[in-house]
Design a protein around this motif. Structure first.
Motif, PDB file in Angstrom:
ATOM      1  N   ILE A  24       2.477 -17.940   9.811  1.00  0.00           N
ATOM      2  CA  ILE A  24       1.155 -17.423   9.471  1.00  0.00           C
ATOM      3  C   ILE A  24       1.064 -17.297   7.963  1.00  0.00           C
ATOM      4  CG2 ILE A  24       1.905 -15.039   9.797  1.00  0.00           C
ATOM      5  CD1 ILE A  24      -0.886 -14.395  10.804  1.00  0.00           C
ATOM      6  N   GLY A  25      -0.088 -17.642   7.400  1.00  0.00           N
ATOM      7  CA  GLY A  25      -0.283 -17.600   5.958  1.00  0.00           C
ATOM      8  C   GLY A  25      -0.427 -16.177   5.434  1.00  0.00           C
ATOM      9  N   PRO A  26      -0.353 -16.000   4.106  1.00  0.00           N
ATOM     10  CA  PRO A  26      -0.387 -14.655   3.530  1.00  0.00           C
ATOM     11  C   PRO A  26      -1.723 -13.937   3.755  1.00  0.00           C
ATOM     12  CG  PRO A  26      -0.447 -16.303   1.799  1.00  0.00           C
ATOM     13  CD  PRO A  26      -0.192 -17.030   3.078  1.00  0.00           C
ATOM     14  N   VAL A  27      -2.834 -14.652   3.686  1.00  0.00           N
ATOM     15  CA  VAL A  27      -4.143 -14.021   3.880  1.00  0.00           C
ATOM     16  C   VAL A  27      -4.296 -13.573   5.333  1.00  0.00           C
ATOM     17  CG1 VAL A  27      -6.633 -14.396   3.802  1.00  0.00           C
ATOM     18  CG2 VAL A  27      -5.181 -15.319   1.995  1.00  0.00           C
ATOM     19  N   CYS A  28      -3.977 -14.437   6.272  1.00  0.00           N
ATOM     20  CA  CYS A  28      -4.069 -14.078   7.692  1.00  0.00           C
ATOM     21  C   CYS A  28      -3.071 -12.971   8.040  1.00  0.00           C
ATOM     22  CB  CYS A  28      -3.828 -15.304   8.572  1.00  0.00           C
ATOM     23  SG  CYS A  28      -5.164 -16.512   8.472  1.00  0.00           S
ATOM     24  N   HIS A  29      -1.915 -12.990   7.391  1.00  0.00           N
ATOM     25  CA  HIS A  29      -0.919 -11.949   7.640  1.00  0.00           C
ATOM     26  C   HIS A  29      -1.449 -10.586   7.200  1.00  0.00           C
ATOM     27  CE1 HIS A  29       2.958 -10.107   8.188  1.00  0.00           C
ATOM     28  NE2 HIS A  29       2.988  -9.722   6.936  1.00  0.00           N
ATOM     29  N   ARG A  30      -2.093 -10.513   6.026  1.00  0.00           N
ATOM     30  CA  ARG A  30      -2.675  -9.251   5.550  1.00  0.00           C
ATOM     31  C   ARG A  30      -3.778  -8.773   6.495  1.00  0.00           C
ATOM     32  NH1 ARG A  30      -2.151 -11.574   0.405  1.00  0.00           N
ATOM     33  NH2 ARG A  30      -4.286 -12.321   0.472  1.00  0.00           N
ATOM     34  N   LYS A  31      -4.568  -9.692   7.010  1.00  0.00           N
ATOM     35  CA  LYS A  31      -5.687  -9.325   7.870  1.00  0.00           C
ATOM     36  C   LYS A  31      -5.237  -8.888   9.263  1.00  0.00           C
ATOM     37  CE  LYS A  31      -9.152 -12.304   5.758  1.00  0.00           C
ATOM     38  NZ  LYS A  31     -10.048 -13.457   5.985  1.00  0.00           N
ATOM     39  N   THR A  32      -4.119  -9.387   9.735  1.00  0.00           N
ATOM     40  CA  THR A  32      -3.723  -9.134  11.123  1.00  0.00           C
ATOM     41  C   THR A  32      -2.519  -8.220  11.293  1.00  0.00           C
ATOM     42  OG1 THR A  32      -2.324 -11.112  11.148  1.00  0.00           O
ATOM     43  CG2 THR A  32      -4.603 -11.368  11.879  1.00  0.00           C
ATOM     44  N   ARG A  33      -1.860  -7.829  10.215  1.00  0.00           N
ATOM     45  CA  ARG A  33      -0.674  -6.992  10.393  1.00  0.00           C
ATOM     46  C   ARG A  33      -1.070  -5.605  10.898  1.00  0.00           C
ATOM     47  NH1 ARG A  33       1.100  -6.462   4.139  1.00  0.00           N
ATOM     48  NH2 ARG A  33      -0.745  -5.350   3.449  1.00  0.00           N
ATOM     49  N   SER A  34      -0.136  -4.956  11.522  1.00  0.00           N
ATOM     50  CA  SER A  34      -0.412  -3.656  12.135  1.00  0.00           C
ATOM     51  C   SER A  34      -0.493  -2.551  11.086  1.00  0.00           C
ATOM     52  CB  SER A  34       0.677  -3.332  13.154  1.00  0.00           C
ATOM     53  OG  SER A  34       1.920  -3.237  12.500  1.00  0.00           O
ATOM     54  N   ALA A  35      -0.739  -1.337  11.551  1.00  0.00           N
ATOM     55  CA  ALA A  35      -0.860  -0.170  10.663  1.00  0.00           C
ATOM     56  C   ALA A  35       0.442   0.049   9.901  1.00  0.00           C
ATOM     57  CB  ALA A  35      -1.199   1.060  11.488  1.00  0.00           C
ATOM     58  N   PRO A  36       0.374   0.664   8.723  1.00  0.00           N
ATOM     59  CA  PRO A  36       1.591   0.912   7.954  1.00  0.00           C
ATOM     60  C   PRO A  36       2.552   1.840   8.688  1.00  0.00           C
ATOM     61  CG  PRO A  36      -0.308   1.969   6.931  1.00  0.00           C
ATOM     62  CD  PRO A  36      -0.824   1.144   8.061  1.00  0.00           C
ATOM     63  N   ALA A  37       3.811   1.688   8.383  1.00  0.00           N
ATOM     64  CA  ALA A  37       4.844   2.505   9.014  1.00  0.00           C
ATOM     65  C   ALA A  37       4.679   3.970   8.608  1.00  0.00           C
ATOM     66  CB  ALA A  37       6.221   2.004   8.599  1.00  0.00           C
ATOM     67  N   PRO A  38       5.085   4.885   9.462  1.00  0.00           N
ATOM     68  CA  PRO A  38       4.986   6.302   9.093  1.00  0.00           C
ATOM     69  C   PRO A  38       5.856   6.626   7.884  1.00  0.00           C
ATOM     70  CG  PRO A  38       6.170   6.044  11.159  1.00  0.00           C
ATOM     71  CD  PRO A  38       5.662   4.697  10.768  1.00  0.00           C
ATOM     72  N   ARG A  39       5.455   7.666   7.138  1.00  0.00           N
ATOM     73  CA  ARG A  39       6.204   8.045   5.944  1.00  0.00           C
ATOM     74  C   ARG A  39       7.574   8.588   6.333  1.00  0.00           C
ATOM     75  NH1 ARG A  39       2.306  11.918   2.674  1.00  0.00           N
ATOM     76  NH2 ARG A  39       3.208  13.270   4.225  1.00  0.00           N
ATOM     77  N   PRO A  40       8.584   8.321   5.526  1.00  0.00           N
ATOM     78  CA  PRO A  40       9.906   8.873   5.805  1.00  0.00           C
ATOM     79  C   PRO A  40       9.912  10.396   5.668  1.00  0.00           C
ATOM     80  CG  PRO A  40       9.963   7.438   3.876  1.00  0.00           C
ATOM     81  CD  PRO A  40       8.566   7.428   4.398  1.00  0.00           C
ATOM     82  N   ALA A  41      10.864  11.043   6.308  1.00  0.00           N
ATOM     83  CA  ALA A  41      10.960  12.502   6.290  1.00  0.00           C
ATOM     84  C   ALA A  41      11.173  13.037   4.870  1.00  0.00           C
ATOM     85  CB  ALA A  41      12.089  12.964   7.187  1.00  0.00           C
ATOM     86  N   ALA A  42      11.728  12.239   3.986  1.00  0.00           N
ATOM     87  CA  ALA A  42      11.979  12.684   2.611  1.00  0.00           C
ATOM     88  C   ALA A  42      10.680  12.950   1.857  1.00  0.00           C
ATOM     89  CB  ALA A  42      12.810  11.642   1.874  1.00  0.00           C
ATOM     90  N   TRP A  43       9.562  12.442   2.340  1.00  0.00           N
ATOM     91  CA  TRP A  43       8.292  12.623   1.659  1.00  0.00           C
ATOM     92  C   TRP A  43       7.542  13.860   2.130  1.00  0.00           C
ATOM     93  CZ3 TRP A  43       5.814   7.109   1.522  1.00  0.00           C
ATOM     94  CH2 TRP A  43       6.605   6.294   0.742  1.00  0.00           C
ATOM     95  N   THR A  44       8.100  14.635   3.023  1.00  0.00           N
ATOM     96  CA  THR A  44       7.410  15.830   3.497  1.00  0.00           C
ATOM     97  C   THR A  44       7.491  16.931   2.444  1.00  0.00           C
ATOM     98  OG1 THR A  44       9.401  16.597   4.607  1.00  0.00           O
ATOM     99  CG2 THR A  44       7.857  15.305   5.917  1.00  0.00           C
ATOM    100  N   LEU A  45       6.619  17.904   2.543  1.00  0.00           N
ATOM    101  CA  LEU A  45       6.612  19.006   1.586  1.00  0.00           C
ATOM    102  C   LEU A  45       7.797  19.936   1.809  1.00  0.00           C
ATOM    103  CD1 LEU A  45       2.840  19.945   1.690  1.00  0.00           C
ATOM    104  CD2 LEU A  45       4.046  18.829  -0.167  1.00  0.00           C
ATOM    105  N   PRO A  46       8.362  20.499   0.746  1.00  0.00           N
ATOM    106  CA  PRO A  46       9.458  21.452   0.907  1.00  0.00           C
ATOM    107  C   PRO A  46       8.953  22.731   1.585  1.00  0.00           C
ATOM    108  CG  PRO A  46       8.960  21.077  -1.420  1.00  0.00           C
ATOM    109  CD  PRO A  46       8.068  20.197  -0.637  1.00  0.00           C
ATOM    110  N   ALA A  47       9.845  23.426   2.256  1.00  0.00           N
ATOM    111  CA  ALA A  47       9.488  24.636   2.995  1.00  0.00           C
ATOM    112  C   ALA A  47       8.911  25.713   2.079  1.00  0.00           C
ATOM    113  CB  ALA A  47      10.716  25.174   3.728  1.00  0.00           C
TER     114      ALA A  47
END
Length: 62
Positions: A24-47
């Protein structure tokens, strides 16, 4: 997936080796790829930032 000389979505000729391997080409890949992956736990706010509002000092002005 076997290498394909044409995009399986739109049929355009693929020139990039990575696109050919993906089939699949780059333009079609951008248009059809799924939702972004969830953020890693390291990006959560500190307690310390998640404490109740009653624990936050108000200072002399409030």
């Amino acid at each position: 997936m076997a290498e394909s000389p044409r995009c399986t979505v739109c049929g355009r000729l693929l020139r990039d080796p990575a696109s050919r391997a993906r089939g699949i080409g780059p333009v079609c890949h951008r248009k059809t790829r799924s939702a972004p992956a969830p953020r890693p736990a390291a990006w959560t706010l500190p307690a310390t930032l998640l404490r109740p509002i009653a624990d936050v000092p108000t200072g002399p002005y409030l």
